[in-house]
Design a protein around this motif. Sequence first.
Motif, mmCIF file in Angstrom:
data_model
loop_
_atom_site.group_PDB
_atom_site.id
_atom_site.type_symbol
_atom_site.label_atom_id
_atom_site.label_comp_id
_atom_site.label_asym_id
_atom_site.label_seq_id
_atom_site.Cartn_x
_atom_site.Cartn_y
_atom_site.Cartn_z
ATOM 1 N N GLY A 5 15.634 2.821 -11.569
ATOM 2 C CA GLY A 5 14.796 3.714 -10.778
ATOM 3 C C GLY A 5 14.142 3.021 -9.610
ATOM 4 O O GLY A 5 13.664 3.688 -8.705
ATOM 5 N N TYR A 6 14.133 1.684 -9.585
ATOM 6 C CA TYR A 6 13.495 0.984 -8.470
ATOM 7 C C TYR A 6 14.385 1.078 -7.239
ATOM 8 O O TYR A 6 15.559 0.725 -7.276
ATOM 9 C CB TYR A 6 13.232 -0.479 -8.844
ATOM 10 N N GLN A 7 13.823 1.573 -6.147
ATOM 11 C CA GLN A 7 14.614 1.822 -4.938
ATOM 12 C C GLN A 7 14.263 0.858 -3.816
ATOM 13 O O GLN A 7 14.668 1.061 -2.682
ATOM 14 C CB GLN A 7 14.326 3.249 -4.443
ATOM 15 N N THR A 34 -2.554 -15.908 5.300
ATOM 16 C CA THR A 34 -2.411 -14.459 5.300
ATOM 17 C C THR A 34 -1.237 -14.090 6.199
ATOM 18 O O THR A 34 -1.220 -14.449 7.376
ATOM 19 C CB THR A 34 -3.698 -13.787 5.816
ATOM 20 N N TYR A 35 -0.270 -13.366 5.630
ATOM 21 C CA TYR A 35 0.976 -13.100 6.352
ATOM 22 C C TYR A 35 1.100 -11.613 6.643
ATOM 23 O O TYR A 35 2.087 -10.970 6.282
ATOM 24 C CB TYR A 35 2.148 -13.619 5.508
ATOM 25 N N THR A 36 0.058 -11.053 7.253
ATOM 26 C CA THR A 36 0.078 -9.639 7.653
ATOM 27 C C THR A 36 -0.845 -9.489 8.858
ATOM 28 O O THR A 36 -1.618 -10.401 9.181
ATOM 29 C CB THR A 36 -0.431 -8.735 6.502
ATOM 30 N N CYS A 37 -0.798 -8.309 9.463
ATOM 31 C CA CYS A 37 -1.559 -8.071 10.685
ATOM 32 C C CYS A 37 -3.060 -8.268 10.482
ATOM 33 O O CYS A 37 -3.649 -7.748 9.532
ATOM 34 C CB CYS A 37 -1.291 -6.633 11.139
ATOM 35 N N VAL A 75 -1.228 -5.611 -4.895
ATOM 36 C CA VAL A 75 0.232 -5.444 -5.016
ATOM 37 C C VAL A 75 0.894 -6.133 -3.824
ATOM 38 O O VAL A 75 0.779 -5.659 -2.688
ATOM 39 C CB VAL A 75 0.630 -3.951 -5.060
ATOM 40 N N GLY A 76 1.559 -7.254 -4.086
ATOM 41 C CA GLY A 76 2.177 -8.052 -3.017
ATOM 42 C C GLY A 76 1.168 -9.056 -2.494
ATOM 43 O O GLY A 76 0.733 -8.994 -1.345
ATOM 44 N N CYS A 77 0.807 -10.026 -3.362
ATOM 45 C CA CYS A 77 -0.367 -10.877 -3.082
ATOM 46 C C CYS A 77 -0.069 -12.055 -2.164
ATOM 47 O O CYS A 77 -0.998 -12.755 -1.755
ATOM 48 C CB CYS A 77 -0.971 -11.374 -4.382
ATOM 49 N N LEU A 98 0.311 -9.378 -7.788
ATOM 50 C CA LEU A 98 1.742 -9.286 -8.098
ATOM 51 C C LEU A 98 2.540 -9.778 -6.901
ATOM 52 O O LEU A 98 2.223 -9.436 -5.758
ATOM 53 C CB LEU A 98 2.149 -7.830 -8.376
ATOM 54 N N THR A 99 3.561 -10.550 -7.158
ATOM 55 C CA THR A 99 4.498 -10.978 -6.108
ATOM 56 C C THR A 99 5.878 -11.083 -6.725
ATOM 57 O O THR A 99 5.995 -11.216 -7.953
ATOM 58 C CB THR A 99 4.088 -12.329 -5.489
ATOM 59 N N LEU A 100 6.919 -11.050 -5.889
ATOM 60 C CA LEU A 100 8.269 -11.310 -6.406
ATOM 61 C C LEU A 100 8.716 -12.720 -6.023
ATOM 62 O O LEU A 100 9.831 -13.110 -6.332
ATOM 63 C CB LEU A 100 9.241 -10.262 -5.854
ATOM 64 N N SER A 103 7.943 -19.084 -5.235
ATOM 65 C CA SER A 103 7.244 -20.139 -4.479
ATOM 66 C C SER A 103 5.778 -19.781 -4.278
ATOM 67 O O SER A 103 4.901 -20.639 -4.392
ATOM 68 C CB SER A 103 7.853 -20.345 -3.101
ATOM 69 N N GLN A 104 5.515 -18.514 -3.958
ATOM 70 C CA GLN A 104 4.123 -18.097 -3.758
ATOM 71 C C GLN A 104 3.348 -18.251 -5.069
ATOM 72 O O GLN A 104 2.224 -18.768 -5.094
ATOM 73 C CB GLN A 104 4.073 -16.637 -3.294
ATOM 74 N N ALA A 105 3.963 -17.800 -6.175
ATOM 75 C CA ALA A 105 3.274 -17.849 -7.469
ATOM 76 C C ALA A 105 3.008 -19.287 -7.889
ATOM 77 O O ALA A 105 1.915 -19.628 -8.355
ATOM 78 C CB ALA A 105 4.104 -17.121 -8.516
ATOM 79 N N SER A 137 -3.056 -3.088 -1.289
ATOM 80 C CA SER A 137 -1.699 -3.589 -1.039
ATOM 81 C C SER A 137 -1.532 -3.775 0.470
ATOM 82 O O SER A 137 -1.655 -2.827 1.240
ATOM 83 C CB SER A 137 -0.666 -2.598 -1.586
ATOM 84 N N ILE A 138 -1.251 -5.001 0.865
ATOM 85 C CA ILE A 138 -1.202 -5.324 2.296
ATOM 86 C C ILE A 138 0.186 -5.858 2.643
ATOM 87 O O ILE A 138 0.594 -6.923 2.163
ATOM 88 C CB ILE A 138 -2.261 -6.395 2.669
ATOM 89 N N GLY A 139 0.901 -5.100 3.424
ATOM 90 C CA GLY A 139 2.177 -5.594 3.954
ATOM 91 C C GLY A 139 3.278 -5.740 2.926
ATOM 92 O O GLY A 139 4.207 -6.540 3.126
HETATM 93 C C1 LIG Z 1 4.322 -9.809 3.876
HETATM 94 S S1 LIG Z 1 3.900 -10.415 2.272
HETATM 95 C C2 LIG Z 1 2.181 -9.986 2.299
HETATM 96 C C3 LIG Z 1 1.355 -10.890 1.433
HETATM 97 C C4 LIG Z 1 -0.137 -10.657 1.457
HETATM 98 N N1 LIG Z 1 -0.477 -9.305 1.068
HETATM 99 C C5 LIG Z 1 -0.749 -11.001 2.802
HETATM 100 O O1 LIG Z 1 -1.369 -10.124 3.419
HETATM 101 O O2 LIG Z 1 -0.638 -12.159 3.205
HETATM 102 C C6 LIG Z 1 4.633 -9.216 1.123
HETATM 103 C C7 LIG Z 1 4.390 -9.513 -0.351
HETATM 104 O O3 LIG Z 1 4.854 -8.392 -1.131
HETATM 105 C C8 LIG Z 1 5.496 -8.872 -2.287
HETATM 106 N N2 LIG Z 1 6.370 -7.801 -2.805
HETATM 107 C C9 LIG Z 1 7.369 -7.155 -2.163
HETATM 108 N N3 LIG Z 1 7.917 -6.216 -2.968
HETATM 109 C C10 LIG Z 1 7.236 -6.260 -4.143
HETATM 110 C C11 LIG Z 1 7.334 -5.551 -5.375
HETATM 111 N N4 LIG Z 1 8.239 -4.588 -5.553
HETATM 112 N N5 LIG Z 1 6.472 -5.861 -6.382
HETATM 113 C C12 LIG Z 1 5.547 -6.840 -6.206
HETATM 114 N N6 LIG Z 1 5.397 -7.549 -5.062
HETATM 115 C C13 LIG Z 1 6.242 -7.268 -4.051
HETATM 116 C C14 LIG Z 1 6.201 -10.126 -1.806
HETATM 117 O O4 LIG Z 1 6.565 -10.952 -2.887
HETATM 118 C C15 LIG Z 1 5.099 -10.730 -0.912
HETATM 119 O O5 LIG Z 1 4.202 -11.462 -1.712
#
Ligand SMILES: C[S@@+](CC[C@H](N)C(=O)[O-])C[C@H]1O[C@@H](n2cnc3c(N)ncnc32)[C@H](O)[C@@H]1O
Length: 291
Positions: A5-7, A34-37, A75-77, A98-100, A103-105, A137-139
């Motif tokens: 179901g994950y898309q 920080t890797y977002t705007c 979500v996406g740390c 949460l991250t995928l 290396s980040q973890a 959840s950022i970026g």
């Molecule tokens: C551009 S980075 C942003 C990181 C952080 N929020 C920031 O502002 O610096 C995107 C993050 O989303 C995570 N990510 C992407 N898809 C994901 C998923 N389905 N579940 C959990 N994390 C996810 C990536 O592993 C990564 O850590």
Amino acid sequence: MTATGYQGATAESIRHHYDLSNDFFALWLDDSRTYTCALWDDGDPTDTLEKAQERKLDHLIEGARAPGADRVLDVGCGWGSLLDRLVNTHGVRHATGLTLSDSQAEWLRETGLPGTEVRVENWLDHQPEKPYDAIISIGAFEHFARTGLTRAERVGAYREFFDRCREWLPKGGRLALQTNIKGNNVRMDKQTVRDLLFIMDTIFPESEIPALSEVIEAGEKRFDMVRLRNDPDHYSRTCQEWLDRLRADRPRAVELAGEENVADYERYLSSTVSHFANRHLGLSRMILEAV
Ligand SMILES: C[S@@+](CC[C@H](N)C(=O)[O-])C[C@H]1O[C@@H](n2cnc3c(N)ncnc32)[C@H](O)[C@@H]1O
């Protein structure tokens, strides 16, 4: 791929990007990684990327009503700048990220931030013991629908995310969401199309940027939009800063990531500066409240 179901983009594609090299990213991101705007203060001539990133984190933390909370989910740390800010500046007792990206973890676990927990886990598989007080959840949302889906499929994928967030929050709890959006109002020239295809193929494989209307539709009946701002100029300026920092230490960047990757990142960052300035891309910051 994780659960059925994950898309969204697969873990492999996410790692292709974020597992390139922690030191390479550290070279051109600000100290908080920080890797977002960022959120710039146009009225402050002394503004810096560092201050603008903190301002952005505070904007979303306050919008989510997270200060002083017991439990907050990120979500996406990434490399943990939000987790750090939540526990060390805003008195949050427990922040889960949460991250995928392995290396980040790994990097975050080595840093050992008290009051935080990092999990290499897709949000689709996340099963919290208790509800959260706030979710941010950022970026990451840009990765939640794979390239090539129909609009209806994308909305379905985003709805799955909103369903989970709604389940994990009490009524009235808030979700702060920052994501790039398609700038659907401006006709693209050929070069922009080529650049965007390059970014989709080489830099962020399998990821597709949402249209704002898709995000809004997907959140209906789960969340009320209480605040929304679009800041494309802020992302243009952020990417320019990153590009300047990368170029300022190019030989070291090549040592860390290789000439080909550095050239690809220069192309990605420099074209992104223009895409946001030309409104081919937008940057949404949303505060949503669970209904
Ligand atoms: C551009 S980075 C942003 C990181 C952080 N929020 C920031 O502002 O610096 C995107 C993050 O989303 C995570 N990510 C992407 N898809 C994901 C998923 N389905 N579940 C959990 N994390 C996810 C990536 O592993 C990564 O850590």
